[in-house]
Scaffold this motif. Structure first.
Motif, mmCIF file in Angstrom:
data_model
loop_
_atom_site.group_PDB
_atom_site.id
_atom_site.type_symbol
_atom_site.label_atom_id
_atom_site.label_comp_id
_atom_site.label_asym_id
_atom_site.label_seq_id
_atom_site.Cartn_x
_atom_site.Cartn_y
_atom_site.Cartn_z
ATOM 1 N N ALA A 107 0.822 -1.213 0.000
ATOM 2 C CA ALA A 107 0.000 0.000 0.000
ATOM 3 C C ALA A 107 0.858 1.265 0.000
ATOM 4 O O ALA A 107 0.448 2.299 -0.543
ATOM 5 N N GLY A 108 2.051 1.198 0.572
ATOM 6 C CA GLY A 108 2.937 2.355 0.621
ATOM 7 C C GLY A 108 3.456 2.784 -0.741
ATOM 8 O O GLY A 108 3.961 3.900 -0.879
ATOM 9 N N ARG A 109 3.323 1.930 -1.724
ATOM 10 C CA ARG A 109 3.775 2.257 -3.080
ATOM 11 C C ARG A 109 2.690 2.956 -3.895
ATOM 12 O O ARG A 109 2.971 3.432 -5.000
ATOM 13 N N ILE A 110 1.464 2.988 -3.382
ATOM 14 C CA ILE A 110 0.318 3.426 -4.185
ATOM 15 C C ILE A 110 -0.219 4.760 -3.668
ATOM 16 O O ILE A 110 -0.474 4.929 -2.488
ATOM 17 N N THR A 111 -0.392 5.692 -4.590
ATOM 18 C CA THR A 111 -1.018 6.980 -4.302
ATOM 19 C C THR A 111 -2.278 7.078 -5.145
ATOM 20 O O THR A 111 -2.282 6.651 -6.299
ATOM 21 N N MET A 112 -3.329 7.662 -4.580
ATOM 22 C CA MET A 112 -4.583 7.808 -5.314
ATOM 23 C C MET A 112 -4.791 9.249 -5.762
ATOM 24 O O MET A 112 -4.611 10.175 -4.990
ATOM 25 N N GLU A 113 -5.173 9.420 -7.012
ATOM 26 C CA GLU A 113 -5.685 10.694 -7.530
ATOM 27 C C GLU A 113 -7.149 10.399 -7.808
ATOM 28 O O GLU A 113 -7.482 9.803 -8.819
ATOM 29 N N ASP A 114 -8.024 10.800 -6.890
ATOM 30 C CA ASP A 114 -9.420 10.375 -6.967
ATOM 31 C C ASP A 114 -10.412 11.521 -7.134
ATOM 32 O O ASP A 114 -11.591 11.374 -6.876
ATOM 33 N N ARG A 115 -9.930 12.663 -7.613
ATOM 34 C CA ARG A 115 -10.823 13.813 -7.802
ATOM 35 C C ARG A 115 -11.267 13.976 -9.251
ATOM 36 O O ARG A 115 -12.327 14.519 -9.519
ATOM 37 N N ALA A 116 -10.460 13.553 -10.177
ATOM 38 C CA ALA A 116 -10.704 13.831 -11.588
ATOM 39 C C ALA A 116 -11.791 12.932 -12.182
ATOM 40 O O ALA A 116 -12.019 11.822 -11.722
ATOM 41 N N THR A 117 -12.415 13.445 -13.223
ATOM 42 C CA THR A 117 -13.442 12.666 -13.925
ATOM 43 C C THR A 117 -13.110 12.454 -15.402
ATOM 44 O O THR A 117 -13.862 11.800 -16.110
ATOM 45 N N THR A 118 -11.978 12.995 -15.863
ATOM 46 C CA THR A 118 -11.539 12.783 -17.243
ATOM 47 C C THR A 118 -10.048 12.488 -17.247
ATOM 48 O O THR A 118 -9.338 12.801 -16.281
ATOM 49 N N THR A 119 -9.563 11.934 -18.343
ATOM 50 C CA THR A 119 -8.130 11.664 -18.478
ATOM 51 C C THR A 119 -7.337 12.965 -18.407
ATOM 52 O O THR A 119 -6.264 13.014 -17.806
ATOM 53 N N VAL A 120 -7.863 14.023 -19.003
ATOM 54 C CA VAL A 120 -7.175 15.318 -18.969
ATOM 55 C C VAL A 120 -6.994 15.767 -17.516
ATOM 56 O O VAL A 120 -5.885 16.120 -17.096
ATOM 57 N N GLU A 121 -8.079 15.737 -16.731
ATOM 58 C CA GLU A 121 -7.996 16.138 -15.324
ATOM 59 C C GLU A 121 -7.079 15.207 -14.539
ATOM 60 O O GLU A 121 -6.293 15.669 -13.703
#
Length: 188
Positions: A107-121
């Motif tokens: 789990a320490g290797r993984i970061t989440m970007e969970d705000r975006a709704t498109t590939t661009v974002e």
């Protein structure tokens, strides 16, 4: 004669229509196998549909490829991307995090970007999280060409890693869709 003129116009229109499909299709195919050897330091996994709390078949294929990559490069960091749609219980990023940790990825290797709704974002948000612009980006094979364009626009120097799309019917459906969603990126 009028009949010949109409036939010429129809012929020209059909040729233009055919090229309007074949050119982006050729670009998509050109990117389907990736574009080089992974750097093995930062992997960005692009999200897609979550069914309830489970990854869709296409997301599972991306996750299979991500597990293989992360096992091959044990020091690589991983960023999983994707927000939460209206009809699902958790974000794409959280679903991927859950899957990868259940598959034995630390789990320490993984970061989440969970705000975006498109590939661009997704890629703009991830760019602001990183101090490097050289990254490996993993997505479905049909999506790689467009993902590469978006990544370059976001300031990355990407190596593109393909996840195979199976069965062929699923690939055909998404490939056709990709032809039309590629156009705005080509002219941006």
């Amino acid at each position: 004669t009028m009949k010949k003129t109409i036939l010429k116009i129809i012929s020209v229109l059909l040729t233009v229509l055919l090229l309007a499909v074949l050119i982006p299709a050729g670009l998509i195919v050109s990117g389907m196998n990736g574009n080089g050897e992974p750097g093995g330091e930062v992997l960005i996994v692009l999200g897609t549909t979550v069914n309830g709390t489970e990854p869709s078949p296409m997301l599972k294929q991306r996750l299979y490829a991500a597990v293989e990559y992360l096992n091959t490069y044990p020091d690589a960091r991983c960023i999983v991307t994707g927000g939460k749609g209206d009809e699902v219980n958790l974000s794409e990023a959280q679903c991927m995090y859950n899957y990868l940790t259940a598959a034995g990825i630390d789990a320490g290797r993984i970061t989440m970007e969970d705000r975006a709704t498109t590939t661009v974002e997704n890629l703009q948000n991830v760019r602001s999280m990183l101090d490097t612009n050289e990254v490996d980006i993993l997505s479905s094979n049909f999506h790689l060409y467009r993902a590469g364009l978006i990544a370059k626009d976001a300031g990355f120097v990407p190596t593109l890693i393909p996840a195979q799309t199976k069965p062929l019917s699923l690939l055909a459906k998404w490939f056709l869709r990709e032809i039309f969603v590629l156009y705005p990126q080509l002219f941006s």
